[in-house]
Design a protein around this motif. Structure first.
Motif, PDB file in Angstrom:
ATOM      1  N   TYR A   9      -1.905  -2.180   6.319  1.00  0.00           N
ATOM      2  CA  TYR A   9      -3.066  -2.174   5.418  1.00  0.00           C
ATOM      3  C   TYR A   9      -3.518  -3.609   5.236  1.00  0.00           C
ATOM      4  O   TYR A   9      -2.729  -4.462   4.820  1.00  0.00           O
ATOM      5  CB  TYR A   9      -2.672  -1.544   4.079  1.00  0.00           C
ATOM      6  CG  TYR A   9      -3.769  -1.500   3.045  1.00  0.00           C
ATOM      7  CD1 TYR A   9      -4.647  -0.423   2.998  1.00  0.00           C
ATOM      8  CD2 TYR A   9      -3.933  -2.521   2.108  1.00  0.00           C
ATOM      9  CE1 TYR A   9      -5.657  -0.368   2.046  1.00  0.00           C
ATOM     10  CE2 TYR A   9      -4.934  -2.477   1.163  1.00  0.00           C
ATOM     11  CZ  TYR A   9      -5.790  -1.400   1.130  1.00  0.00           C
ATOM     12  OH  TYR A   9      -6.792  -1.352   0.187  1.00  0.00           O
TER      13      TYR A   9
ATOM     14  N   GLU B 112     -11.086  -2.478   1.235  1.00  0.00           N
ATOM     15  CA  GLU B 112     -11.054  -2.223  -0.207  1.00  0.00           C
ATOM     16  C   GLU B 112     -12.104  -1.187  -0.607  1.00  0.00           C
ATOM     17  O   GLU B 112     -11.853  -0.315  -1.444  1.00  0.00           O
ATOM     18  CB  GLU B 112     -11.273  -3.528  -0.975  1.00  0.00           C
ATOM     19  CG  GLU B 112     -10.084  -4.475  -0.934  1.00  0.00           C
ATOM     20  CD  GLU B 112     -10.335  -5.733  -1.738  1.00  0.00           C
ATOM     21  OE1 GLU B 112     -11.409  -5.848  -2.380  1.00  0.00           O
ATOM     22  OE2 GLU B 112      -9.449  -6.628  -1.738  1.00  0.00           O
TER      23      GLU B 112
ATOM     24  N   VAL C  93      -7.957   5.804  -6.091  1.00  0.00           N
ATOM     25  CA  VAL C  93      -7.089   5.162  -5.109  1.00  0.00           C
ATOM     26  C   VAL C  93      -5.726   5.841  -5.165  1.00  0.00           C
ATOM     27  O   VAL C  93      -5.077   5.864  -6.208  1.00  0.00           O
ATOM     28  CB  VAL C  93      -6.932   3.651  -5.387  1.00  0.00           C
ATOM     29  CG1 VAL C  93      -5.959   3.030  -4.390  1.00  0.00           C
ATOM     30  CG2 VAL C  93      -8.285   2.954  -5.316  1.00  0.00           C
TER      31      VAL C  93
ATOM     32  N   VAL D 193      -2.198   7.111  -2.434  1.00  0.00           N
ATOM     33  CA  VAL D 193      -1.548   7.147  -1.129  1.00  0.00           C
ATOM     34  C   VAL D 193      -0.593   8.332  -1.091  1.00  0.00           C
ATOM     35  O   VAL D 193       0.154   8.569  -2.041  1.00  0.00           O
ATOM     36  CB  VAL D 193      -0.774   5.834  -0.852  1.00  0.00           C
ATOM     37  CG1 VAL D 193      -0.035   5.925   0.475  1.00  0.00           C
ATOM     38  CG2 VAL D 193      -1.727   4.656  -0.830  1.00  0.00           C
TER      39      VAL D 193
ATOM     40  N   ASN E 255     -11.089   2.316   0.682  1.00  0.00           N
ATOM     41  CA  ASN E 255      -9.849   2.818   0.092  1.00  0.00           C
ATOM     42  C   ASN E 255     -10.092   3.533  -1.231  1.00  0.00           C
ATOM     43  O   ASN E 255      -9.201   4.208  -1.748  1.00  0.00           O
ATOM     44  CB  ASN E 255      -8.857   1.668  -0.121  1.00  0.00           C
ATOM     45  CG  ASN E 255      -7.437   2.156  -0.288  1.00  0.00           C
ATOM     46  OD1 ASN E 255      -6.956   2.969   0.494  1.00  0.00           O
ATOM     47  ND2 ASN E 255      -6.747   1.678  -1.312  1.00  0.00           N
TER      48      ASN E 255
ATOM     49  N   ARG F 246      -6.910   2.222   7.397  1.00  0.00           N
ATOM     50  CA  ARG F 246      -5.627   1.615   7.755  1.00  0.00           C
ATOM     51  C   ARG F 246      -4.923   2.537   8.743  1.00  0.00           C
ATOM     52  O   ARG F 246      -5.403   3.620   9.039  1.00  0.00           O
ATOM     53  CB  ARG F 246      -4.757   1.468   6.503  1.00  0.00           C
ATOM     54  CG  ARG F 246      -4.623   2.793   5.743  1.00  0.00           C
ATOM     55  CD  ARG F 246      -3.654   2.736   4.586  1.00  0.00           C
ATOM     56  NE  ARG F 246      -3.684   3.953   3.796  1.00  0.00           N
ATOM     57  CZ  ARG F 246      -3.095   5.091   4.105  1.00  0.00           C
ATOM     58  NH1 ARG F 246      -2.420   5.178   5.246  1.00  0.00           N
ATOM     59  NH2 ARG F 246      -3.165   6.148   3.316  1.00  0.00           N
TER      60      ARG F 246
ATOM     61  N   SER G 103      -3.364  -2.977  -1.993  1.00  0.00           N
ATOM     62  CA  SER G 103      -3.943  -1.944  -2.847  1.00  0.00           C
ATOM     63  C   SER G 103      -3.186  -1.797  -4.163  1.00  0.00           C
ATOM     64  O   SER G 103      -3.672  -1.158  -5.092  1.00  0.00           O
ATOM     65  CB  SER G 103      -3.961  -0.597  -2.120  1.00  0.00           C
ATOM     66  OG  SER G 103      -2.650  -0.086  -1.985  1.00  0.00           O
TER      67      SER G 103
ATOM     68  N   ASN H  81      -8.920   6.869   5.468  1.00  0.00           N
ATOM     69  CA  ASN H  81      -7.750   5.989   5.396  1.00  0.00           C
ATOM     70  C   ASN H  81      -8.118   4.728   6.165  1.00  0.00           C
ATOM     71  O   ASN H  81      -8.046   4.727   7.402  1.00  0.00           O
ATOM     72  CB  ASN H  81      -6.525   6.651   6.021  1.00  0.00           C
ATOM     73  CG  ASN H  81      -6.095   7.890   5.265  1.00  0.00           C
ATOM     74  OD1 ASN H  81      -5.968   7.863   4.047  1.00  0.00           O
ATOM     75  ND2 ASN H  81      -5.865   8.980   5.978  1.00  0.00           N
TER      76      ASN H  81
ATOM     77  N   CYS I  56       0.850  -1.195   0.000  1.00  0.00           N
ATOM     78  CA  CYS I  56       0.000   0.000   0.000  1.00  0.00           C
ATOM     79  C   CYS I  56       0.880   1.238   0.000  1.00  0.00           C
ATOM     80  O   CYS I  56       0.898   2.004   0.964  1.00  0.00           O
ATOM     81  CB  CYS I  56      -0.922   0.002   1.216  1.00  0.00           C
ATOM     82  SG  CYS I  56      -2.041   1.420   1.289  1.00  0.00           S
TER      83      CYS I  56
END
Length: 380
Positions: A101, A128, A175, A177, A131, A296, A105, A294, A27
């Motif tokens: 996570y 999922e 998606v 990060v 995210n 996670r 991802s 988030n 992730c």
């Protein structure tokens, strides 16, 4: 390394140890420098009998970080496995699992993704779902949670009426990060240029730019007793990328996202998760808008875990660049955390020193944090 399961005196509640694997490689974005070294930042949250999996490259820093934690009175796992393979988790069925996570991802068809689904499909499915920034917006609207004006698209080919879109705006992959792939677009021309960099089949969203006085991170943790509010922190931003957090904050808008937090827990979410919330000042009164979830651990989770163990009332956490490549080279004399006055420097993301950066918690009042930051920068 399996250890006996303990019981609390006077009742039958089992106290289960945990095995921590907070490698972020399922992730993360390839542009994150030293991302393979981030597994170490959870060490300060562990307890003595827990197990922690660490990247083998961190071995060289183990003596220095454990000596630092011993001096400041921070307990941690003494049971290290120098391998971050997820397969190892299956060898410890009597341990609760803590991961950065719960899923993959980067590739939902990977063996790791299949393994997570097999371990706990409900947890994996809710992670999922949340995210996806698009699905978050959809759920927020269904639950009556306030969000900025946001248009969601299955691909860039489905975007129409460009002249009617809100400008300035942010183009976001569904998606993402650490802000990877997010572009600020002042007008239609800039939006079209940014879209050229987006893959044809990538779900995305276009979100109006809001004039926020602050951005918050609201952390939750799912416990046996339900959803628990963990900490509200203010984000320290570098552009639109997260670079740190500050605690406490006068803003406590838990009711803004509580319905989503409860929805997630009811559907199998576990451990720590968080929301980004914008603060918009209107007529002297704040209005709160949920931006994303988030599902996670996140950058704020690690200093929060350490701060809670040390019972800190005021702190900030930031990432610093350093010329050094070993913790032994850092001079923390006179600024290392002192448990007698709850002031000083605590190393959080220590493993990344190998690539010249460290995540540091600065404990104390705002004035003390500023002083610590100035001294630390001079020494780095």
């Amino acid at each position: 390394m399996n250890k006996p399961v303990y019981f609390r005196d006077g009742d039958l509640k089992v106290i289960r140890q945990k095995i921590f694997n907070h490698d972020i490689m399922t992730c993360t974005h390839e542009s994150v420098l030293g991302n393979h070294l981030y597994s170490g930042r959870v060490l300060g949250q562990t307890e003595t009998e827990d197990i922690i999996q660490l990247h083998p490259n961190l071995k060289s820093q183990w003596n220095a970080i454990t000596a630092h934690y011993a001096r400041i009175g921070l307990s941690h796992s003494q049971n290290v496995i120098w391998d971050v393979s997820l397969k190892i988790l299956a060898d410890y069925p009597n341990y609760d699992v803590s991961v950065f996570y719960f899923g993959d991802s980067t590739n939902q068809a990977s063996l790791e993704a299949a393994w997570f689904h097999q371990m706990d499909s409900d947890w994996c499915n809710v992670v999922e779902w949340m995210n996806s920034k698009n699905k978050f917006i959809q759920l927020a609207q269904e639950l009556g949670v306030s969000v900025p004006k946001t248009l969601c698209f299955e691909s860039k080919a489905t975007i129409a009426n460009f002249d009617q879109l809100p400008y300035p705006c942010y183009l976001k992959p569904a998606v993402s990060v650490d802000g990877a792939g997010i572009s600020r677009c002042e007008n239609q021309e800039q939006l079209c240029q940014s879209l050229k960099k987006i893959a044809d089949d990538l779900p995305l969203q276009i979100q109006e730019e809001i004039t926020a006085s602050n951005f918050l991170n609201l952390q939750y943790c799912v416990t046996a007793d339900g959803v628990k509010r963990l900490a509200a922190t203010e984000q320290i931003l570098d552009g639109f990328a997260h670079s740190g957090n500050r605690y406490p904050t006068k803003h406590q808008p838990w009711e803004t996202v509580e319905a989503i937090a409860e929805w997630m827990a009811q559907r199998g979410m576990k451990d720590v998760f968080a929301f980004d919330v914008a603060v918009v000042e209107e007529g002297g009164q704040p209005r709160y808008l949920a931006i994303e979830c988030n599902p996670r651990f996140n950058g704020a989770s690690y200093p929060t875990g350490i701060a809670n163990k040390l019972k800190l009332k005021s702190w900030s956490h930031e990432t610093f660049i350093t010329q050094y490549r070993s913790l032994d080279q850092l001079d923390l004399s006179s600024i290392e955390f002192n448990p007698q006055n709850d002031t000083g420097v605590v190393l959080v993301n220590w493993g990344s020193v190998l690539v010249g950066k460290i995540g540091v918690l600065l404990a104390g009042s705002i004035e003390q944090q500023n002083e610590l930051r100035a001294i630390l920068k001079q020494r780095l």
